[in-house]
Write an enzyme that holds these catalytic residues in place. Sequence first.
Site, short mmCIF file in Angstrom:
data_model
loop_
_atom_site.label_atom_id
_atom_site.label_comp_id
_atom_site.label_asym_id
_atom_site.label_seq_id
_atom_site.Cartn_x
_atom_site.Cartn_y
_atom_site.Cartn_z
N ASP A 2 -16.18 -29.41 -40.11
CA ASP A 2 -15.35 -28.25 -40.46
C ASP A 2 -15.58 -27.94 -41.94
OD1 ASP A 2 -14.38 -28.98 -37.96
OD2 ASP A 2 -12.34 -29.25 -38.60
N ASP A 27 -9.65 -34.62 -34.09
CA ASP A 27 -10.35 -33.75 -33.15
C ASP A 27 -11.87 -33.85 -33.29
OD1 ASP A 27 -10.06 -32.51 -35.63
OD2 ASP A 27 -9.94 -30.49 -34.80
#
Lengths: 302, 302
Positions: free
Chosen positions: A210, A64
């Site tokens: 992230d 992603d």
Amino acid sequence: MKLTILGCYAATPRTLTNPTSQVLEIRNRMFLIDCAEGTQVQLRKNKLKFSKINHIFISHLHGDHFYGLIGLLSTFMLFNRQTDLHVYGPKGIKEIILLQLRLSESFTGYNLYFHELTSKESEVIFEDEKVIVKTIPLKHRVYTNGFLFQEKPKERKLNVEAVEHYNIDTVYYRKIKYGGDMTLEDGTVIPNAELTFDPEPVKTYAYCSDTMYDESIVPLIQNADVLYHEATFLESEADKAAKTMHSTAKEAATIAKLAKVKQLLLGHYSTRYSSIELFRAEAETVFPNVLLADDGAVFDFD
Amino acid sequence: MKLTILGCYAATPRTLTNPTSQVLEIRNRMFLIDCAEGTQVQLRKNKLKFSKINHIFISHLHGDHFYGLIGLLSTFMLFNRQTDLHVYGPKGIKEIILLQLRLSESFTGYNLYFHELTSKESEVIFEDEKVIVKTIPLKHRVYTNGFLFQEKPKERKLNVEAVEHYNIDTVYYRKIKYGGDMTLEDGTVIPNAELTFDPEPVKTYAYCSDTMYDESIVPLIQNADVLYHEATFLESEADKAAKTMHSTAKEAATIAKLAKVKQLLLGHYSTRYSSIELFRAEAETVFPNVLLADDGAVFDFD
């Protein structure tokens, strides 16, 4: 400094939401940050010129955040791109891209430079006369970096009335803008402060996605104008955040508060929630100045 | 037999057009044919169930035919898929996918089987009790296969009036549907033709993308119900077609005519043309029954 969110949702592309990619325009440079599947279509939808992208920063090798890279590089080929392209990302990214180009018997007409990252300490990975980019080592399931984009000090602003008053020739303007004093023909020294105004303050953008909650990044992002910090979950799913090494909105806000940033921009939302406003509400219990990323949103930070 | 076009344009994904991917539903099986970037979003838009896809066929390793595969396989992981998945495609596809899974430290919870293709002769690559799939070797810039999907003969239809007339027990129905005659208790033999009607004819779908004009495929696709044949260019760009080893609409139609197929379905259009109707017009000068693929179009061939 202008930021366009191409995608800001976690996990998989869906009909109405896109995984992570954003474009930072700063001092006439256009940086692409992460490049999930569908990024090239999002660039088109947002009418951003492909050809202006010369530097692509990939935080980590989860799909992603980078599955759209090979497609974008291929489209550059089809467009007959000639300009050098630089890709910054974790070790392994070069092998992934070159394997696919090799098996498709494709050759880029442009020079494709990979800057593979392995350091666990912050390092400067890009620098020119106007902008500097450093890594922000993050803690996630795989090797991950955030990126800190910093403007270099701008030139001072000419006090037009003053320079005309002293009848200073335009050939000296550049020297003056860079802080120099001026010696007139009669030997009088005019201090720079009399001939210029302070420049616009420099801007800093910190991109952190992230990552789990990690206070060790605070010194690196101290006083940033904008901190993009992932908030995949709310506190009600704090256990899931911990397990998957992601952050909650409250944790992101705590980092923003500790780092004394001016604005916090949240993103990388799990699609399980009914509204992204829930993330803002939770973050605002800790830190007042919260913005929400959303696909297609444009933030002008000037 | 139902075909959904997820994407049918050449080269790069754009705001309103998608590169190649299609779903063939035949005898309750769902086959995904090619898988360009954005395929998983197109599956969602067309409300096709991801979980029903167990077999994915990749014609060749150009990006506009397979860059969406890694994303789809990753999404299957996120969805916690358990069912086996089979991928058929050129040698190298396994290395591309496994390298990316390894570098992202991901593990599929489902069994992922790769059937790597290297033969330059047509071969059977899938077969079960209802459907058989063969390769159609194509001539393109890289190793490429089309795919021929053939229904196996269906069971005969019971003549309900006749079986009731002879008071035949239901336990014999299955035998009769498979063509068996029936011996009554008094020894009379009732021939199958009296107890059944002919089954529906079996359907054949031939998928041929990407390829230059190549008559050697004609025997393989002879009498197909539907031939999907790429038509990247019109005759006005025949030089470009030859150079890039693609076909024109007229060439696709000539293949359809030689193979005596029932219907020709065109696709893989270059986006340089103002209307895809130009492809139909050119093809119809050679072959009468021309359909146009378009993103989101659904063709019911029953």
